[in-house]
Write a protein that holds these residues in place. Structure first.
Motif, mmCIF file in Angstrom:
data_model
loop_
_atom_site.group_PDB
_atom_site.id
_atom_site.type_symbol
_atom_site.label_atom_id
_atom_site.label_comp_id
_atom_site.label_asym_id
_atom_site.label_seq_id
_atom_site.Cartn_x
_atom_site.Cartn_y
_atom_site.Cartn_z
ATOM 1 N N LYS A 283 1.519 6.512 7.624
ATOM 2 C CA LYS A 283 0.058 6.462 7.605
ATOM 3 C C LYS A 283 -0.521 6.885 6.258
ATOM 4 O O LYS A 283 -1.603 7.466 6.183
ATOM 5 C CB LYS A 283 -0.556 7.372 8.704
ATOM 6 N N LYS A 284 0.219 6.626 5.195
ATOM 7 C CA LYS A 284 -0.259 6.926 3.844
ATOM 8 C C LYS A 284 0.306 5.859 2.928
ATOM 9 O O LYS A 284 1.392 5.323 3.216
ATOM 10 C CB LYS A 284 0.276 8.285 3.369
ATOM 11 N N LEU A 285 -0.389 5.587 1.833
ATOM 12 C CA LEU A 285 0.140 4.605 0.896
ATOM 13 C C LEU A 285 1.487 5.101 0.375
ATOM 14 O O LEU A 285 1.575 6.216 -0.145
ATOM 15 C CB LEU A 285 -0.819 4.417 -0.284
ATOM 16 N N ALA A 286 2.535 4.296 0.544
ATOM 17 C CA ALA A 286 3.879 4.725 0.130
ATOM 18 C C ALA A 286 3.947 4.817 -1.392
ATOM 19 O O ALA A 286 3.297 4.052 -2.097
ATOM 20 C CB ALA A 286 4.900 3.721 0.649
ATOM 21 N N LYS A 287 4.723 5.803 -1.860
ATOM 22 C CA LYS A 287 4.895 5.940 -3.323
ATOM 23 C C LYS A 287 5.925 4.921 -3.765
ATOM 24 O O LYS A 287 7.047 4.893 -3.268
ATOM 25 C CB LYS A 287 5.394 7.347 -3.647
ATOM 26 N N GLY A 288 5.542 4.079 -4.709
ATOM 27 C CA GLY A 288 6.463 3.011 -5.118
ATOM 28 C C GLY A 288 7.158 3.309 -6.424
ATOM 29 O O GLY A 288 7.049 4.403 -6.975
ATOM 30 N N ASN A 289 7.865 2.295 -6.896
ATOM 31 C CA ASN A 289 8.534 2.364 -8.185
ATOM 32 C C ASN A 289 7.609 1.674 -9.196
ATOM 33 O O ASN A 289 7.225 0.523 -8.990
ATOM 34 C CB ASN A 289 9.866 1.624 -8.007
ATOM 35 N N PRO A 290 7.206 2.381 -10.308
ATOM 36 C CA PRO A 290 6.194 1.816 -11.213
ATOM 37 C C PRO A 290 6.536 0.410 -11.698
ATOM 38 O O PRO A 290 5.667 -0.463 -11.753
ATOM 39 C CB PRO A 290 6.178 2.807 -12.381
ATOM 40 N N LEU A 291 7.821 0.181 -12.019
ATOM 41 C CA LEU A 291 8.215 -1.152 -12.506
ATOM 42 C C LEU A 291 8.014 -2.216 -11.438
ATOM 43 O O LEU A 291 7.462 -3.297 -11.674
ATOM 44 C CB LEU A 291 9.686 -1.121 -12.902
ATOM 45 N N GLU A 292 8.467 -1.857 -10.222
ATOM 46 C CA GLU A 292 8.323 -2.801 -9.091
ATOM 47 C C GLU A 292 6.849 -3.037 -8.777
ATOM 48 O O GLU A 292 6.452 -4.118 -8.371
ATOM 49 C CB GLU A 292 9.029 -2.252 -7.846
ATOM 50 N N ASP A 293 6.029 -1.945 -8.962
ATOM 51 C CA ASP A 293 4.596 -2.081 -8.686
ATOM 52 C C ASP A 293 3.950 -3.094 -9.632
ATOM 53 O O ASP A 293 3.124 -3.895 -9.222
ATOM 54 C CB ASP A 293 3.890 -0.729 -8.815
#
Ligand code: FAD
Length: 232
Positions: free
Chosen positions: A189-199
């Motif tokens: 229920k929160k925006l998942a923390k991603g990988n900056p490159l993948e983002d």
């Protein structure tokens, strides 16, 4: 009532809703017979009649005790605390865009508000005021969830507004990274923390899908227009 004692039903079809579904489910001493729509709100009465017709044999003999229609409260309301009153759940507008999820946020906000009152009143020893509710409940809720609500609002505006947008979303959801981020965000229920490159890649893919799908949509309309002109 007897028929629906341990049963809920879902109905689909243009007669009951062009873009959502209709339902029958038991409540304490009556059944709720309803339907929802976003794109055809002006026809809601016609859809309500249609779902009643569809389930007629099962609710035969029943009496209509109330007819109502409400918008789904998908925006946290600007005023959620006044004096010693605090709104939680649907009353506060805590249903997310895109997924229409409101059960979790209703339970969570109820709990956060209850805990805030216990804390601010020092376990019921002193009277609370508006500032306590703002500080202990509202600010904490906003810090935790407002970003998610705003993000989903933008997502819905971009992807749900046209067939091109919806097709772009389907295309994007084919990607493993998008699926993982979506799954984790739903689960926690929160925006998942991603990988900056993948983002960055996901942002570029998004632009690509949107451009492609809008162009495809436009091309289809153009060729449709040409066909109609030729026929006339
Ligand atoms: C068709 C549909 C499908 C949905 N699907 C999902 C889903 O799949 N997942 C999801 O998370 N959410 C879903 N939601 C949203 C979810 O149902 C709500 O967000 C959630 O139930 C809100 O909980 P609540 O406690 O704030 O309000 P409610 O569940 O509406 O509870 C409020 C209660 O207060 C009672 N009440 C009202 N006035 C008074 C009064 N004056 N005195 C005493 N009692 C009163 C009402 O009868 C009701 O029982 C859906 C909603 C709809 C309409």
């Amino acid at each position: 009532m007897k028929y629906y004692e341990n049963l809920a039903e879902m109905y689909v079809g243009d007669d009951v809703s062009p873009d959502f579904y209709a339902w029958v489910f038991p409540k304490c001493d009556h059944v709720a017979v309803g339907t929802g729509t976003v794109c055809s709100k002006q026809n809601i009465k016609q859809f309500q009649r249609a779902i009643r017709n569809r389930v007629k044999p099962k609710i035969h003999g029943g009496e209509i005790i109330k007819v109502e229609a409400h918008p789904i409260p998908e925006h946290p309301r600007p005023t959620r605390v006044r004096g010693r009153v605090a709104l939680v759940g649907d009353a506060a507008g805590y249903v997310t865009k895109c997924s229409g999820e409101g059960i979790y946020f209703a339970a969570k906000s109820g709990r956060m508000c209850g805990e805030a009152i216990v804390r601010a009143s020092e376990n019921g020893e002193k009277m609370i005021v508006e500032a306590d509710l703002r500080r202990e409940y509202l600010r904490k809720w906003d810090d935790e969830y407002l970003c998610t609500f705003k993000f989903l609002d933008i997502l819905q505006r971009v992807f749900y507004g046209s067939n091109g947008g919806r097709e772009a979303l389907v295309e994007l959801c084919g990607k493993e990274y998008v699926q993982r981020m979506t799954f984790e965000s739903y689960l926690y229920k929160k925006l998942a923390k991603g990988n900056p490159l993948e983002d960055v890649k996901m942002a570029m893919d998004t632009m690509g899908s949107l451009i492609r799908c809008n162009i495809v949509g436009r091309e289809m309309m153009d060729s449709f227009d040409k066909t109609m002109t030729l026929r006339m």
